[in-house]
Design an enzyme around this catalytic site. Structure first.
Site, short mmCIF file in Angstrom:
data_model
loop_
_atom_site.label_atom_id
_atom_site.label_comp_id
_atom_site.label_asym_id
_atom_site.label_seq_id
_atom_site.Cartn_x
_atom_site.Cartn_y
_atom_site.Cartn_z
N SER A 98 -4.98 -9.46 -12.47
CA SER A 98 -3.94 -7.91 -13.65
C SER A 98 -4.91 -9.31 -15.23
O SER A 98 -5.13 -10.11 -15.34
CB SER A 98 -2.90 -8.32 -13.94
OG SER A 98 -2.50 -7.99 -15.79
N TYR A 139 4.33 -13.94 -14.08
CA TYR A 139 3.31 -13.06 -14.07
C TYR A 139 2.11 -13.29 -14.12
O TYR A 139 1.15 -13.03 -13.57
CB TYR A 139 4.11 -11.22 -14.74
CG TYR A 139 2.87 -10.19 -13.89
CD1 TYR A 139 3.25 -10.33 -12.71
CD2 TYR A 139 2.02 -9.92 -14.02
CE1 TYR A 139 2.81 -9.14 -12.13
CE2 TYR A 139 1.30 -8.55 -14.14
CZ TYR A 139 0.89 -7.88 -13.01
OH TYR A 139 0.43 -6.96 -12.04
N ASP A 182 6.62 -8.64 4.50
CA ASP A 182 6.75 -9.68 3.62
C ASP A 182 5.71 -10.65 3.33
O ASP A 182 5.84 -11.40 3.91
CB ASP A 182 8.34 -10.22 3.91
CG ASP A 182 9.15 -11.23 3.05
OD1 ASP A 182 8.15 -10.98 1.66
OD2 ASP A 182 10.20 -11.63 2.74
N ILE A 211 -2.39 0.64 -16.46
CA ILE A 211 -3.20 1.94 -15.51
C ILE A 211 -1.66 2.13 -15.34
O ILE A 211 -0.25 1.96 -15.20
CB ILE A 211 -3.28 1.00 -14.40
CG1 ILE A 211 -4.08 0.19 -14.17
CG2 ILE A 211 -3.63 2.02 -13.51
CD1 ILE A 211 -5.69 0.21 -14.97
N ALA A 258 1.03 -0.79 -0.11
CA ALA A 258 -0.18 -0.05 0.07
C ALA A 258 0.93 0.93 0.62
O ALA A 258 0.21 2.25 0.39
CB ALA A 258 -0.80 0.40 1.32
N ARG A 311 2.51 2.70 -2.69
CA ARG A 311 2.43 3.74 -3.38
C ARG A 311 1.80 2.67 -4.85
O ARG A 311 0.60 1.99 -4.64
CB ARG A 311 4.22 3.73 -4.56
CG ARG A 311 4.41 2.43 -4.70
CD ARG A 311 6.31 2.78 -4.62
NE ARG A 311 6.49 0.96 -5.32
CZ ARG A 311 7.12 0.89 -5.95
NH1 ARG A 311 7.46 1.68 -7.55
NH2 ARG A 311 7.38 -0.43 -6.51
N ASN A 335 -3.08 -6.43 -2.92
CA ASN A 335 -2.31 -6.12 -3.91
C ASN A 335 -1.05 -6.32 -4.59
O ASN A 335 -0.30 -5.80 -5.20
CB ASN A 335 -2.95 -4.32 -3.27
CG ASN A 335 -2.54 -3.54 -4.45
OD1 ASN A 335 -2.48 -3.41 -5.95
ND2 ASN A 335 -1.04 -2.89 -4.26
#
Lengths: 246, 78
Positions: A140, A153, A61, A186, A12, A14, A88
């Site tokens: 994503s 990813y 972590d 984004i 959280a 950034r 997130n």
């Protein structure tokens, strides 16, 4: 809308995570945001205070189960049981599979997928008892479309989607909903690293003709966390300007 | 009724939302008390909490009736 609810947002400090923390807080939630470093945690605390939001930043972590347990314990003692979990935190280690090291694979799977397992398991018990709760994971577009240079990813994010559907089926009878928000392209530090040519090519594929803003993602998360979304579970909400239509 | 028996039955009735009178020693959680798979996991977790013990998964699987729960707790209580 989320008065007195306690929300935990990983990653959280950034980007999308910071916007989610702020948006949940603006809607009345107590927000605990995590970052990998103490400096990041302090930054979250300050950002929340500056916005008049109750809560704080904590160093975590998401690859470390003991740290997760300690953080959940601390939150329970200081604030109460977590009602909204937002998974997130994420990293990229982009490279073509031909060149990918096993470490690049493992790191991305652990941080982006296994962390969702660790954190969801750590918070679900009080939610089950309370007969309500929200688990929202940021997946994503790439997990649905694939993308050259991102096999790790994309695999992790597609995994989050399968995890979400399965857990939604397990927890439905307990009033806990489990959903994903899948961002498209984004404007964040993560996408600013892309070469200009790649950015231009991507932009050409977005019907709305512009990059998404972090607040577009945060708004989707707030909706899924809200009472209005009580009948939505196991779903992925795509926020991508039309770049991919599920 | 022993203390353990009473505590086990209380937890079973709370967890499964069953009337205490319906919770008999021979009651099966699934067949008689309407528990689903998640209920049985929650029940075992509640027993662990109440009796401050850890029930391994392979043991938990064998606990399907009230009596089996009472027996397990009686045998393993510190």
């Amino acid at each position: 809308m989320l008065q007195d609810q306690i929300a935990l947002v990983t990653g959280a400090s950034r980007g999308i995570g910071a916007a989610i923390a702020q948006a949940l807080g603006r809607n009345g939630a107590v927000v605990i945001g995590t970052a990998t470093s103490e400096a990041g945690a302090e930054q979250i605390t300050q950002a929340l205070q500056a916005a008049g939001i109750k809560g704080q930043g904590l160093a975590l972590d998401v690859n470390n189960t003991e740290q997760i347990d300690a953080v959940i314990d601390q939150i329970a003692k200081s604030y109460g049981d977590i009602g909204i979990l937002v998974n997130n935190a994420g990293i990229t280690r982009d490279t073509l599979l031909m060149r990918m090291k096993e470490d690049d694979w493992d790191a991305v799977i652990s941080t982006n997928l296994s962390s969702v397992y660790r954190l969801s398991q750590a918070v679900m018990r009080p939610m089950m008892k309370a007969r309500q709760g929200r688990i929202i994971s940021i997946s994503s577009i790439v997990g649905h479309t694939g993308n050259a240079g991102q096999v790790n990813y994309a695999a992790a994010k597609a995994g989050v989607s399968g995890f979400t559907k399965s857990l939604a089926a397990e927890l439905g009878s307990r009033g806990v909903t489990v959903n994903c928000v899948a961002p498209g392209f984004i404007d964040t530090d993560m996408t600013r690293e892309l070469p200009e040519k790649v950015r231009d090519d991507l932009l050409a594929k977005i019907p709305l003709g512009k990059l998404g803003h972090v607040d577009d993602i945060a708004a989707a998360v707030v909706f899924l966390a809200s009472p209005s979304a009580a009948y939505i579970t196991g779903e992925t909400l795509h926020v991508n300007g039309g770049m991919y239509m599920a | 009724m022993s203390d353990i028996e009473q505590r086990v039955k209380k937890i079973v009735s709370e967890q499964l939302g069953a009337n205490e009178a319906d919770v008999k020693n021979e009651s099966s959680f699934v067949d008689d008390l309407g528990a689903d798979s998640l209920d049985t996991v929650e029940l075992v977790m509640a027993l662990e909490e109440e009796f401050d013990c850890e029930i391994p998964d392979e043991e938990a699987e064998k606990i399907t009736t009230v009596q089996q729960a009472i027996d397990y707790v009686s045998a393993n209580l510190k």
